[in-house]
Design a protein around this motif. Structure first.
Motif, PDB file in Angstrom:
ATOM      1  N   ALA A  26     -80.427 -46.867  22.779  1.00  0.00           N
ATOM      2  CA  ALA A  26     -79.968 -47.077  24.157  1.00  0.00           C
ATOM      3  C   ALA A  26     -78.458 -47.171  24.261  1.00  0.00           C
ATOM      4  O   ALA A  26     -77.891 -46.939  25.325  1.00  0.00           O
ATOM      5  CB  ALA A  26     -80.604 -48.349  24.727  1.00  0.00           C
ATOM      6  N   LEU A  32     -86.728 -46.812  27.099  1.00  0.00           N
ATOM      7  CA  LEU A  32     -85.747 -45.737  26.970  1.00  0.00           C
ATOM      8  C   LEU A  32     -85.975 -44.656  28.019  1.00  0.00           C
ATOM      9  O   LEU A  32     -85.015 -44.116  28.590  1.00  0.00           O
ATOM     10  CB  LEU A  32     -85.830 -45.125  25.567  1.00  0.00           C
ATOM     11  CG  LEU A  32     -85.285 -45.978  24.418  1.00  0.00           C
ATOM     12  CD1 LEU A  32     -85.606 -45.329  23.075  1.00  0.00           C
ATOM     13  CD2 LEU A  32     -83.782 -46.184  24.565  1.00  0.00           C
ATOM     14  N   LEU A  82     -81.869 -39.075  23.678  1.00  0.00           N
ATOM     15  CA  LEU A  82     -83.268 -39.492  23.746  1.00  0.00           C
ATOM     16  C   LEU A  82     -84.167 -38.514  23.014  1.00  0.00           C
ATOM     17  O   LEU A  82     -85.080 -38.915  22.270  1.00  0.00           O
ATOM     18  CB  LEU A  82     -83.705 -39.620  25.212  1.00  0.00           C
ATOM     19  CG  LEU A  82     -85.180 -39.970  25.439  1.00  0.00           C
ATOM     20  CD1 LEU A  82     -85.508 -41.331  24.853  1.00  0.00           C
ATOM     21  CD2 LEU A  82     -85.516 -39.932  26.931  1.00  0.00           C
TER      22      LEU A  82
END
Length: 491
Positions: free
Chosen positions: A156, A193, A208
């Motif tokens: 993150a 996320l 991601l």
């Protein structure tokens, strides 16, 4: 004066973490284990050492297809260092708890909480009985959560330097290891996320994708190996039973909402009140797009979703809510003014968290003995040289017999409720047997000792009497060792 103040702060900071570690370790070498999955994992670790079965965990020499291999590996390493002790069984969970708390503090700081507020979040996590108790058990929940939070922290917050994806890869690997600990462990963090991609401060689509790829690369090989080795049996047990069965019907436990509310009211007390007070503030700040509140809500919803759809309700499932709950109280401690000098609020909340810890966890710190008697029974029988004869229980599911006595144990049942509750569990198939005509006679001929509960003695005595067999009993706490003697021999 400034340097002196900084030195005092550093000493207090170090003292806080030393106290935290000391509380987690205190008396971890005493007591006994819960008669539950705790001893199941202990046996899988012992057999991994004895049989070199690292890739294919076993329980009582039968394939253990219920969970990933990471906890048995960690326990096996701990056992190899410390021997078959209670400290060895608790060490992986305690170390995982310290990793989790360190990541929780770091996440709080990355979200903008000042140091006292971030420490309040850590203190609140320690105060929660569900966290502290589970951290000192050989269970998958805290290790899986610790690895998941560490992965989330890296993924993150990819850093501001360059365009590399080193942190995203490392985060994905940790999330994959979390999945290898418990299939659902990384779910709150992966969900978090995904949700955070809607928020500009957290948006990082390429990072991601890298994280998800690294998670898959880490987790898939072992699962592919197990499918190749065990085929549909592994799929049915590992995926279908533990996901669909527990989502559709209560395999163990019932009335999820009531179970969780009862735990919060009875076991968490003041800590639950602090969390409840902080939730409205977090919600309001999230609506105002506060960065920390958005992250906390994402983690909270990610943890709540699996609990909401699962019909099986066990208190230790609440561990997944600890990151959001603790950070929410940390956000409350941070205060609207965001002024570290105004320390009355974090100081007050820290005091309440310490009080909650004492109320919730005092007994666990002083006397972590959770066994109703299997350990003392096995120790007495081992001293006499008869522990190898204790190879069965009656209307009793207590895997700790296998751990403490070192025997292969079958679970005999005459009560329909006991048989119904245990027969459908894949791990117990082949080990749960209904008592039939002739069973008691066979136990008598083999010299088998049986462990049961005192409230089952009348039922067992009636069965023995029908087959002309007499019983003698020895009590060990809430457990009773039963020995069978043929009527002719006793006369």
């Amino acid at each position: 004066m400034v340097d002196q103040a900084r030195s005092v702060k550093k000493l207090l900071f170090a003292g806080f973490w030393l106290l935290t570690a000391g509380l987690l370790f205190f008396n971890a070498w005493t007591g006994s284990q819960f008669p539950s999955d705790d001893c199941v994992y202990a046996v899988t670790a012992r057999e991994a050492l004895q049989d070199n079965g690292w890739l294919e965990p076993t329980w009582q020499r039968s394939p253990f297809l219920e969970k990933g291999p990471l906890l048995p590996w960690a326990l096996a390493g701990s056992l190899s260092l410390l021997g078959e002790t209670d400290l060895a069984l608790r060490l992986p969970g305690i170390l995982a708890a310290l990793l989790f708390l360190a990541c929780l503090y770091r996440l709080g700081r990355r979200l903008g909480l000042h140091p006292p507020a971030a420490l309040v979040a850590v203190a609140l996590a320690m105060a929660l009985h569900v966290f502290f108790l589970t951290a000192r058990r050989p269970m998958t929940d805290v290790p899986g959560m610790a690895l998941g939070l560490a992965g989330f922290l890296l993924a993150a917050f990819p850093g501001s330097r360059g365009r590399g994806h080193g942190r995203a890869v490392a985060g994905g690997v940790l999330l994959g290891l979390s999945l290898l600990t418990k299939l659902t462990a990384p779910a709150p963090f992966l969900f978090g996320l995904l949700v955070l991609q809607a928020s500009r401060p957290f948006r990082n689509t390429r990072g991601l994708l890298v994280t998800l790829g690294a998670t898959a690369v880490t987790a898939i090989p072992w699962h592919a190996f197990m499918v190749a080795q065990h085929g549909q049996t592994f799929i049915d047990t590992y995926f279908l039973f533990h996901l669909l069965e527990r989502a559709s019907r209560a395999v163990v436990g019932d009335a999820a909402a009531q179970t969780y509310v009862a735990w919060a009211l009875e076991r968490e007390g003041l800590a639950a009140v602090l969390v409840a007070v902080s939730i409205p503030l977090t919600g309001v700040l999230a609506l105002r797009r506060n960065r920390a509140a958005l992250c906390i809500c994402a983690l909270g919803f990610g943890a709540l979703a699996p609990l909401a759809i699962s019909a099986t309700a066990l208190p230790h499932y609440l561990v997944t809510l600890v990151p959001a709950a603790a950070l929410s109280v940390g956000l409350l401690a941070h205060g609207a003014g965001q002024d570290p000098a105004a320390c009355w609020l974090p100081s007050s909340l820290a005091f309440l968290a310490a009080l909650a810890f004492g109320l919730n966890n005092c007994r666990e710190v002083l006397d972590p003995d959770h066994g109703p008697g299997a350990r003392s029974a096995c120790e007495a029988l081992t001293f006499e040289g008869t522990a190898a004869r204790l190879t069965a229980t009656f209307d009793l599911h207590d895997p700790c017999v296998a751990w403490y006595c070192g025997t292969r144990v079958h679970f005999l049942g005459a009560d329909p409720g006991f048989l119904q509750a245990t027969r459908d569990i894949p791990m117990l198939q082949g080990f749960v047997k209904a008592v039939e005509p002739g069973t008691i006679r066979e136990l008598t001929r083999n010299g088998t000792l049986v462990l049961t509960r005192s409230d089952r003695l009348d039922s067992l005595g009636d069965l023995a009497q029908k087959e002309g067999v007499e019983i003698t009993t020895r009590e060990f706490g809430h457990r009773v060792v039963v020995e069978f003697t043929s009527g002719e021999r006793s006369r």
